[in-house]
Design a protein around this motif. Structure first.
Motif, PDB file in Angstrom:
ATOM      1  N   UNK A  22      45.427  45.309  41.426  1.00 24.99           N
ATOM      2  CA  UNK A  22      46.792  45.696  41.799  1.00 24.99           C
ATOM      3  C   UNK A  22      47.838  44.722  41.252  1.00 24.99           C
ATOM      4  N   UNK A  23      47.697  44.389  39.972  1.00 25.30           N
ATOM      5  CA  UNK A  23      48.675  43.532  39.298  1.00 25.30           C
ATOM      6  C   UNK A  23      48.397  42.042  39.384  1.00 25.30           C
TER       7      UNK A  23
ATOM      8  N   UNK B 242      43.803  33.972  44.943  1.00 20.75           N
ATOM      9  CA  UNK B 242      42.893  35.107  45.112  1.00 20.75           C
ATOM     10  C   UNK B 242      41.794  34.988  44.068  1.00 20.75           C
ATOM     11  N   UNK B 243      40.542  35.100  44.516  1.00 23.92           N
ATOM     12  CA  UNK B 243      39.402  35.056  43.605  1.00 23.92           C
ATOM     13  C   UNK B 243      38.303  35.942  44.159  1.00 23.92           C
ATOM     14  N   UNK B 244      37.413  36.358  43.286  1.00 22.61           N
ATOM     15  CA  UNK B 244      36.317  37.225  43.699  1.00 22.61           C
ATOM     16  C   UNK B 244      34.994  36.516  43.554  1.00 22.61           C
ATOM     17  N   UNK B 245      34.071  36.849  44.439  1.00 27.75           N
ATOM     18  CA  UNK B 245      32.761  36.234  44.430  1.00 27.75           C
ATOM     19  C   UNK B 245      31.728  37.357  44.476  1.00 27.75           C
ATOM     20  N   UNK B 246      30.856  37.406  43.461  1.00 28.93           N
ATOM     21  CA  UNK B 246      29.826  38.446  43.371  1.00 28.93           C
ATOM     22  C   UNK B 246      28.613  38.004  44.176  1.00 28.93           C
TER      23      UNK B 246
END
Length: 162
Positions: free
Chosen positions: A60-61, A95-99
């Motif tokens: 989302x941007x 903001x970060x993503x963790x798999x």
């Protein structure tokens, strides 16, 4: 006695953790750090980054770096399937993503269910552990996600997201 700016787990009466799996182990992170859960989608790879940084996605941007925790903790070759989840974290405004392999549930632990992390050769460095959570026969390895994501080797993430 040293003072710490971070509250320890012993200062809370109960905490909620999002439980997830990596390999055969079950981990937990503070639910308050979780922004959302998403399925694993293709990422845009960034050249010259460590292998555990899978790349970035546009959420989302917002450009969000994606870290594969199985690679980070050296737990074998990751398999991306219908159970693979990306936990979107908001840590200190980043903001970060963790798999992770899968997400099971949200668990509330009382002070009595929290045990100190053992000091032994573990896959996850003791600095990144809050302790162990015990729920009947289950044991959750509780990660200090703030410390882990702000560690020196994760400093590259800020550069990627910039």
């Amino acid at each position: 006695m040293s003072s710490s700016t971070q509250p320890s787990v012993s200062t809370f009466t109960s905490l909620e953790f999002l439980a997830f799996t990596l390999g055969k182990e079950e981990y937990g992170i503070d639910i308050q750090k979780v922004q959302e859960l998403r399925g694993y989608d293709a990422v845009t790879r960034i050249a010259n980054t460590p292998e555990f940084i899978k790349g970035v996605v546009n959420l989302r941007g917002i450009i969000v770096p994606i870290i594969d925790m199985r690679i980070k903790f050296n737990l074998g070759t990751p398999v991306y399937d219908q159970f693979t989840v990306v936990i979107i974290l908001n840590i200190g405004g980043r903001v970060m993503g963790m798999v992770v392999d899968s997400v099971s549930d949200v668990i509330t632990l009382t002070h009595e269910q929290l045990k100190p992390a053992p000091q032994m050769g573990a896959i996850v460095e003791a600095d990144y552990l809050l302790g162990l959570g015990t729920i009947e026969e289950r044991m959750l390895i509780l990660l200090d996600i703030d410390k882990l994501m702000s560690s020196t080797d994760m400093g590259l993430i800020e550069k990627i997201a910039a």
